[in-house]
Design a protein around this motif. Structure first.
Motif, PDB file in Angstrom:
ATOM      1  N   VAL A  49       0.838  -1.201   0.000  1.00 46.87           N
ATOM      2  CA  VAL A  49       0.000   0.000   0.000  1.00 46.87           C
ATOM      3  C   VAL A  49       0.872   1.249   0.000  1.00 46.87           C
ATOM      4  O   VAL A  49       0.669   2.177  -0.802  1.00 46.87           O
ATOM      5  N   LEU A  50       1.867   1.289   0.887  1.00 44.67           N
ATOM      6  CA  LEU A  50       2.729   2.472   0.990  1.00 44.67           C
ATOM      7  C   LEU A  50       3.561   2.676  -0.271  1.00 44.67           C
ATOM      8  O   LEU A  50       3.724   3.818  -0.739  1.00 44.67           O
ATOM      9  N   GLU A  51       4.069   1.615  -0.823  1.00 45.36           N
ATOM     10  CA  GLU A  51       4.888   1.748  -2.043  1.00 45.36           C
ATOM     11  C   GLU A  51       4.058   2.223  -3.225  1.00 45.36           C
ATOM     12  O   GLU A  51       4.538   2.992  -4.072  1.00 45.36           O
ATOM     13  N   SER A  52       2.794   1.790  -3.292  1.00 51.18           N
ATOM     14  CA  SER A  52       1.915   2.249  -4.370  1.00 51.18           C
ATOM     15  C   SER A  52       1.661   3.746  -4.256  1.00 51.18           C
ATOM     16  O   SER A  52       1.705   4.484  -5.253  1.00 51.18           O
ATOM     17  N   ILE A  53       1.388   4.198  -3.035  1.00 49.31           N
ATOM     18  CA  ILE A  53       1.160   5.625  -2.812  1.00 49.31           C
ATOM     19  C   ILE A  53       2.424   6.423  -3.124  1.00 49.31           C
ATOM     20  O   ILE A  53       2.363   7.494  -3.753  1.00 49.31           O
ATOM     21  N   ALA A  54       3.555   5.920  -2.688  1.00 55.33           N
ATOM     22  CA  ALA A  54       4.831   6.604  -2.933  1.00 55.33           C
ATOM     23  C   ALA A  54       5.113   6.722  -4.431  1.00 55.33           C
ATOM     24  O   ALA A  54       5.575   7.769  -4.907  1.00 55.33           O
ATOM     25  N   TYR A  55       4.817   5.676  -5.174  1.00 60.21           N
ATOM     26  CA  TYR A  55       5.062   5.686  -6.616  1.00 60.21           C
ATOM     27  C   TYR A  55       4.152   6.696  -7.313  1.00 60.21           C
ATOM     28  O   TYR A  55       4.587   7.455  -8.183  1.00 60.21           O
ATOM     29  N   LEU A  56       2.849   6.720  -6.914  1.00 54.74           N
ATOM     30  CA  LEU A  56       1.891   7.611  -7.551  1.00 54.74           C
ATOM     31  C   LEU A  56       2.200   9.086  -7.287  1.00 54.74           C
ATOM     32  O   LEU A  56       2.004   9.944  -8.156  1.00 54.74           O
ATOM     33  N   LYS A  57       2.700   9.401  -6.087  1.00 52.67           N
ATOM     34  CA  LYS A  57       2.869  10.791  -5.681  1.00 52.67           C
ATOM     35  C   LYS A  57       4.333  11.191  -5.509  1.00 52.67           C
ATOM     36  O   LYS A  57       4.619  12.268  -4.982  1.00 52.67           O
ATOM     37  N   GLN A  58       5.230  10.361  -5.969  1.00 51.44           N
ATOM     38  CA  GLN A  58       6.659  10.673  -5.905  1.00 51.44           C
ATOM     39  C   GLN A  58       7.099  10.980  -4.473  1.00 51.44           C
ATOM     40  O   GLN A  58       7.641  12.050  -4.173  1.00 51.44           O
ATOM     41  N   LEU A  59       6.854  10.022  -3.604  1.00 52.79           N
ATOM     42  CA  LEU A  59       7.196  10.172  -2.199  1.00 52.79           C
ATOM     43  C   LEU A  59       8.243   9.146  -1.796  1.00 52.79           C
ATOM     44  O   LEU A  59       8.489   8.172  -2.500  1.00 52.79           O
ATOM     45  N   LYS A  60       8.828   9.359  -0.619  1.00 55.22           N
ATOM     46  CA  LYS A  60       9.824   8.453  -0.073  1.00 55.22           C
ATOM     47  C   LYS A  60       9.303   7.890   1.244  1.00 55.22           C
ATOM     48  O   LYS A  60       8.852   8.636   2.123  1.00 55.22           O
ATOM     49  N   ILE A  61       9.368   6.574   1.395  1.00 54.94           N
ATOM     50  CA  ILE A  61       8.908   5.907   2.612  1.00 54.94           C
ATOM     51  C   ILE A  61      10.118   5.407   3.398  1.00 54.94           C
ATOM     52  O   ILE A  61      10.965   4.668   2.866  1.00 54.94           O
ATOM     53  N   ASN A  62      10.233   5.822   4.651  1.00 52.74           N
ATOM     54  CA  ASN A  62      11.327   5.375   5.515  1.00 52.74           C
ATOM     55  C   ASN A  62      10.760   4.654   6.738  1.00 52.74           C
ATOM     56  O   ASN A  62       9.836   5.145   7.375  1.00 52.74           O
ATOM     57  N   TYR A  63      11.347   3.492   7.060  1.00 50.83           N
ATOM     58  CA  TYR A  63      10.948   2.713   8.228  1.00 50.83           C
ATOM     59  C   TYR A  63      11.959   2.924   9.339  1.00 50.83           C
ATOM     60  O   TYR A  63      13.075   2.407   9.266  1.00 50.83           O
ATOM     61  N   THR A  64      11.577   3.706  10.355  1.00 55.11           N
ATOM     62  CA  THR A  64      12.456   3.851  11.518  1.00 55.11           C
ATOM     63  C   THR A  64      12.489   2.525  12.273  1.00 55.11           C
ATOM     64  O   THR A  64      13.546   2.043  12.679  1.00 55.11           O
ATOM     65  N   THR A  65      11.322   1.940  12.481  1.00 54.13           N
ATOM     66  CA  THR A  65      11.162   0.579  13.000  1.00 54.13           C
ATOM     67  C   THR A  65      10.053  -0.055  12.166  1.00 54.13           C
ATOM     68  O   THR A  65       9.507   0.577  11.252  1.00 54.13           O
ATOM     69  N   LYS A  66       9.692  -1.280  12.512  1.00 50.90           N
ATOM     70  CA  LYS A  66       8.639  -1.966  11.771  1.00 50.90           C
ATOM     71  C   LYS A  66       7.316  -1.215  11.849  1.00 50.90           C
ATOM     72  O   LYS A  66       6.529  -1.217  10.891  1.00 50.90           O
ATOM     73  N   ASN A  67       7.078  -0.550  12.992  1.00 54.72           N
ATOM     74  CA  ASN A  67       5.806   0.141  13.204  1.00 54.72           C
ATOM     75  C   ASN A  67       5.928   1.664  13.236  1.00 54.72           C
ATOM     76  O   ASN A  67       4.952   2.340  13.527  1.00 54.72           O
ATOM     77  N   GLN A  68       7.104   2.194  12.981  1.00 56.34           N
ATOM     78  CA  GLN A  68       7.341   3.645  12.946  1.00 56.34           C
ATOM     79  C   GLN A  68       7.792   4.028  11.545  1.00 56.34           C
ATOM     80  O   GLN A  68       8.860   3.618  11.097  1.00 56.34           O
ATOM     81  N   ILE A  69       6.942   4.811  10.857  1.00 55.65           N
ATOM     82  CA  ILE A  69       7.174   5.091   9.439  1.00 55.65           C
ATOM     83  C   ILE A  69       7.141   6.595   9.197  1.00 55.65           C
ATOM     84  O   ILE A  69       6.351   7.325   9.806  1.00 55.65           O
ATOM     85  N   THR A  70       7.986   7.052   8.285  1.00 53.91           N
ATOM     86  CA  THR A  70       8.005   8.474   7.899  1.00 53.91           C
ATOM     87  C   THR A  70       7.784   8.585   6.404  1.00 53.91           C
ATOM     88  O   THR A  70       8.360   7.834   5.620  1.00 53.91           O
ATOM     89  N   ILE A  71       6.940   9.565   6.026  1.00 56.72           N
ATOM     90  CA  ILE A  71       6.715   9.868   4.609  1.00 56.72           C
ATOM     91  C   ILE A  71       7.287  11.262   4.344  1.00 56.72           C
ATOM     92  O   ILE A  71       6.987  12.209   5.062  1.00 56.72           O
ATOM     93  N   ARG A  72       8.121  11.353   3.310  1.00 59.87           N
ATOM     94  CA  ARG A  72       8.705  12.649   2.950  1.00 59.87           C
ATOM     95  C   ARG A  72       8.765  12.803   1.448  1.00 59.87           C
ATOM     96  O   ARG A  72       8.477  11.849   0.701  1.00 59.87           O
ATOM     97  N   LYS A  74      10.267  12.970  -2.197  1.00 58.17           N
ATOM     98  CA  LYS A  74      11.346  12.218  -2.844  1.00 58.17           C
ATOM     99  C   LYS A  74      12.317  13.206  -3.470  1.00 58.17           C
ATOM    100  O   LYS A  74      11.930  14.059  -4.270  1.00 58.17           O
ATOM    101  N   THR A  75      13.557  13.122  -3.062  1.00 55.10           N
ATOM    102  CA  THR A  75      14.572  14.054  -3.590  1.00 55.10           C
ATOM    103  C   THR A  75      15.326  13.405  -4.743  1.00 55.10           C
ATOM    104  O   THR A  75      15.486  12.182  -4.785  1.00 55.10           O
ATOM    105  N   PRO A  76      15.819  14.215  -5.690  1.00 56.28           N
ATOM    106  CA  PRO A  76      16.544  13.674  -6.844  1.00 56.28           C
ATOM    107  C   PRO A  76      17.802  12.914  -6.425  1.00 56.28           C
ATOM    108  O   PRO A  76      18.420  13.253  -5.431  1.00 56.28           O
TER     109      PRO A  76
END
Length: 301
Positions: A274-297, A299-301
């Motif tokens: 789900v997260l990767e699909s959203i990231a691909y559609l909106k050019q975002l970056k998904i980072n997992y601090t832990t399995k249950n702690q996630i950051t969306i920012r 996407k930088t070149p």
């Protein structure tokens, strides 16, 4: 009842006798219209003794009425106390993040409770079927015209007789009532009432009031079949849905991303997909601090 028996038998203490007689003296003074002829009084007196199953004594009608009044008062108090004591117990059902629950009520109605939500209801319904909802739930209500089914959320009240509908009332979300079948009445905090039918929604818009829209209501209960349905949903709202669905915590690092709109349908999908699909559609970056702690920012070149 015990005091009445003691009074009738003449075994009251002086204090009890004074208390009973002063009470009913006051009652009779307030109702001075009570005047009974001796002949009628004897008839009533005999009936009282018959009901009490005691042998007639040398009573005045005044004293007999006092005894009867004590008995009636005692019965009234006992009935009221019993009614209070046997008030149906309240039941609260709660779901954690990532959990859904199906609840069967004693009247035949069914509730499907979405994640991170709760409902409170009596063990047995009386004249009305009252439900308290926090979060989101789907209701399939058994029709009973004599006992309306009423759902109260933190901001709206929904009243029905028999129908199926969804209420999305998470506090971070504009409350939405969607009708799948039948008709419901929705009341806003301002007292405005609207009636909606199948494929209509009543939205309580922030800083506004109830607004009616038309849309396929089946989409509003897609979550029952483990499907996330997004239609131009803001990223900030999408994140809340995903947090409840998968029991995770997500931070949007760049606040200007909150208003990005997302559309998509995800059935029984893993969180990562789900997260990767959203990231691909909106050019975002998904980072997992832990399995249950996630950051969306961004996407930088």
């Amino acid at each position: 009842m015990q005091l009445a028996k003691k009074y009738e038998e003449g075994t009251c203490t002086p204090e009890e006798k004074i208390a009973v007689e002063s009470f009913f003296d006051k009652m009779q003074n307030q109702s001075s219209e009570l005047k009974i002829a001796d002949e009628k009084g004897d008839i009533i007196l005999n009936k009282i003794f018959l009901e009490l199953k005691v042998k007639p004594k040398k009573y005045t009608i005044r004293k007999a009425l006092k005894v009867a009044a004590v008995l009636v008062t005692g019965l009234t108090i006992a009935f009221t106390a019993a009614k209070f004591a046997f008030k149906p117990a309240a039941i609260t059902q709660v779901t954690a993040k990532g959990e859904k629950k199906e609840i069967f009520l004693e009247d035949g109605s069914v509730i499907v409770l979405n994640s991170n939500s709760s409902v409170t209801y009596p063990e047995e319904f009386e004249n009305t079927r009252n439900i308290q909802l926090v979060g989101q739930a789907y209701f399939k209500v058994f029709r009973d015209v004599k006992r309306p089914f009423i759902v109260q959320t933190h901001d709206v009240k929904v009243r029905v007789l028999g129908t199926s509908f969804d209420i999305n009332s998470y506090k971070h979300h504009d409350t939405k009532v969607s009708v799948i079948s039948g008709k419901v009445e929705v009341t806003s905090p301002t007292g405005k009432r609207v009636q909606i039918t199948k494929n209509q929604q009543a939205d309580l818009i922030k800083n506004s009031d109830l607004q009616i829209s038309t849309e396929n209501s089946e989409d509003k209960i897609a979550w029952i079949s483990n499907t996330i349905m997004l239609k131009n949903t803001k990223l900030s709202e999408t994140v809340k849905i995903i947090e409840n669905w998968y029991n995770v915590a997500i931070t949007i690092e760049d606040q200007e991303l909150n208003d990005l709109t997302i559309s998509g349908k995800f059935k029984d999908e893993k969180l990562e997909n789900v997260l990767e699909s959203i990231a691909y559609l909106k050019q975002l970056k998904i980072n997992y601090t832990t399995k249950n702690q996630i950051t969306i920012r961004k996407k930088t070149p």
